[in-house]
Enzyme design. Structure first.
Site, mmCIF file in Angstrom:
data_model
loop_
_atom_site.group_PDB
_atom_site.id
_atom_site.type_symbol
_atom_site.label_atom_id
_atom_site.label_comp_id
_atom_site.label_asym_id
_atom_site.label_seq_id
_atom_site.Cartn_x
_atom_site.Cartn_y
_atom_site.Cartn_z
ATOM 1 N N PHE A 1 -10.287 -13.972 -2.098
ATOM 2 C CA PHE A 1 -9.130 -14.329 -1.284
ATOM 3 C C PHE A 1 -8.751 -15.787 -1.463
ATOM 4 O O PHE A 1 -7.576 -16.129 -1.592
ATOM 5 C CB PHE A 1 -9.424 -14.014 0.184
ATOM 6 C CG PHE A 1 -8.219 -13.517 0.902
ATOM 7 C CD1 PHE A 1 -7.734 -12.248 0.648
ATOM 8 C CD2 PHE A 1 -7.546 -14.329 1.799
ATOM 9 C CE1 PHE A 1 -6.595 -11.779 1.295
ATOM 10 C CE2 PHE A 1 -6.414 -13.868 2.441
ATOM 11 C CZ PHE A 1 -5.935 -12.589 2.192
ATOM 12 N N ASN B 1 -9.070 -0.961 -0.642
ATOM 13 C CA ASN B 1 -8.227 -1.006 -1.836
ATOM 14 C C ASN B 1 -8.998 -0.639 -3.098
ATOM 15 O O ASN B 1 -8.426 -0.145 -4.073
ATOM 16 C CB ASN B 1 -7.629 -2.407 -1.975
ATOM 17 C CG ASN B 1 -6.597 -2.692 -0.893
ATOM 18 O OD1 ASN B 1 -5.551 -2.057 -0.850
ATOM 19 N ND2 ASN B 1 -6.909 -3.614 -0.015
ATOM 20 N N SER C 1 0.783 -1.236 0.000
ATOM 21 C CA SER C 1 0.000 0.000 0.000
ATOM 22 C C SER C 1 0.810 1.279 0.000
ATOM 23 O O SER C 1 0.230 2.363 -0.125
ATOM 24 C CB SER C 1 -0.973 -0.006 1.184
ATOM 25 O OG SER C 1 -2.006 -0.928 0.948
#
Length: 373
Positions: free
Chosen positions: A147, A184, A86
Site C-alpha cells: 500500500f 482481491n 471491483s
C-alpha cells in the site's frame, strides 16, 4: 459489507492543494429534487462530484452534482467514465462461468491443477472458492508495504504473480472453504486460471465475450494508466492527504488487474448488470451458480462475483467498485428490469460514507418506486 473496496488511504505524498470552493454542489435539481439534494450533500461533505442514474422500469433519471475535474474545472456529466474497481470481478466471473458452460473449466477445478505451486494449499482451493471469496487467501491489497509503495507511485506496473507473492507472504485467514473474506487475491488467481484454460488474454476475453456483445462503448479493460474519452478525475480528499485534494486518476491497472482494472460509465454498468440478471450472458446452469449465495450477514450474501443484499426498500443484486479516487455501486432487481448506479470520483472518508449511504438507499427506493424508510 456494502463498502467492500480497497481500504481507506492513510498516508499520501505530494498532495495537490486546491481552493476549498472547487467542489461546490450544483444548484439545479431536475428530475428528482430529493435525490439531487442527496448528491449535493455528498459534494458538500467533500466529494468532488457525484452522479446517480435510476431506472424504475418506467423511466430513467440521470442526476449529477459537483465536477469531473477540479483544475481546470470541468462539468460532471452522466456519461463520464470512471475507474470501476471491483465491478471488474463480476465481468471476470461471467467469463469464467461461460468457460464452465463450455466445459473448458469446472468450478471444482483446483488452483493447483491450473497453476501448480503458485499458492500454498492450492490443491484444496477451488475456482468456486476464488469466485465467492471462501478461499481464505490473504488480500494483497491489505499488505502495508504494498500500500505504501502504491501510494508513492500508483503508476508502477506489477505482474499478477508479484501480487500473489505478496498474499503468500501472509498466513491465510482460514482453511479453504472455512469462512468468507473479501480478497482481491482470489480474482488475480481466477484471471490467471481463465487465461490458462482459454489460451487467451483476460482483457481480450472480456472484450469479446461481454463488452462487444452488449455494445458497451464506454467500457474498457485498459492496459495503460490512461482513461480513454471523457472521464471523471479521481481524487484523494484533504482528510486523507492532510492538505488539499490530490489527483490520483493515473493508476497502472496491473496493480489490480482481474480484481479491479476496468473503466466504464453509468449507462454501460446498468446495461451489463441488467443483461446479467436477465440471463443474457450465461446458460441457466451457470446462472444458478452465479446466484448461489454464501451468507455473510443477515442482509448480505455473495454469489460468484455478485452482491446479493437486502436493503431497506428491497433485495438488490450487483456489486460495488472501489479503487483509490473512485467508488461506485450498481444494483438491479432480481429480474434485471430496474437498476441504479451511484458513482463518486473521490476516495470516501468518514464524512462521506454517511451521506453516500443515504444517497444510495434513496436511489434504491426510487428504483423500487417506494418511499425511503
Amino acid at each position: 459489507m456494502r463498502h467492500a473496496s480497497i481500504r481507506t488511504l492513510l498516508v499520501i505524498c505530494a498532495a495537490l492543494v486546491l481552493p476549498a470552493t472547487a467542489a461546490a454542489p450544483a444548484s439545479a435539481a431536475r428530475g428528482d429534487p430529493a435525490l439531487q439534494a442527496a448528491l449535493d450533500d455528498v459534494v458538500a461533505a467533500g466529494g468532488t462530484g457525484a452522479l446517480a442514474v435510476v431506472d424504475d422500469g418506467r423511466r430513467t433519471i440521470q442526476l449529477t452534482s459537483g465536477v469531473a475535474r477540479l483544475e481546470p474545472r470541468q462539468a460532471l456529466r452522466p456519461s463520464a467514465r470512471f475507474r470501476v474497481g471491483s465491478d471488474t470481478k463480476t465481468f471476470v466471473s461471467v467469463v469464467a462461468l461461460q468457460l464452465v458452460g463450455e466445459r473448458r473449466l469446472r468450478l471444482t477445478d483446483t488452483v493447483e491443477h491450473w497453476l501448480p505451486g503458485l499458492v500454498p494449499n492450492g490443491q484444496n482451493i477451488t475456482l468456486r472458492m476464488l469466485l465467492n471469496h471462501t478461499s481464505g487467501l490473504f488480500d494483497y491489497g491489505a499488505d502495508e508495504t504494498f500500500f505504501a509503495e502504491f501510494l508513492a507511485d500508483p503508476t508502477r506496473p506489477r505482474t499478477p504473480r508479484e501480487l500473489i507473492a505478496i498474499a503468500n507472504s501472509h498466513p491465510p485467514s482460514f482453511e479453504p472453504g472455512g469462512g468468507w473474506s473479501y480478497s482481491n487475491t482470489n480474482y488475480i488467481l481466477a484471471g490467471l486460471i481463465v487465461e490458462k484454460a482459454s489460451g487467451r488474454a483476460l482483457e481480450r476475453l472480456v472484450e469479446q465475450r461481454v463488452i462487444r456483445p452488449l455494445g458497451l462503448r464506454s467500457t474498457a479493460f485498459p492496459a495503460t494508466t490512461r482513461i480513454a474519452g471523457y472521464h471523471a478525475h479521481g481524487y484523494l480528499p484533504p482528510s486523507v492527504t492532510g492538505a488539499g485534494y490530490r489527483d490520483i486518476t493515473a493508476v497502472d491497472p496491473s496493480s489490480v488487474w482481474a480484481a479491479g482494472a476496468m473503466t466504464s460509465n453509468a449507462t454501460d454498468l446498468r446495461t451489463f448488470y441488467e443483461a446479467l440478471l436477465r440471463g443474457r450472458l450465461l446458460a441457466p446452469a451457470q446462472q444458478r451458480e452465479l446466484l448461489t449465495p454464501v451468507v455473510v450477514a443477515p442482509t448480505f450474501s455473495y454469489g460468484l462475483g455478485l452482491f446479493i443484499e437486502q436493503l431497506s426498500c428491497g433485495p438488490v443484486f450487483g456489486h460495488n467498485g472501489g479503487i483509490p479516487g473512485y467508488v461506485s455501486w450498481t444494483y438491479t432487481d432480481r429480474a434485471g428490469e430496474r437498476s441504479i448506479v451511484l458513482m463518486m470520483p473521490t476516495q470516501p472518508d468518514d464524512a462521506l460514507f454517511p451521506v453516500l449511504t443515504k444517497a444510495l438507499d434513496l436511489a434504491v427506493c426510487r428504483m423500487f418506486g417506494r418511499p425511503p424508510l
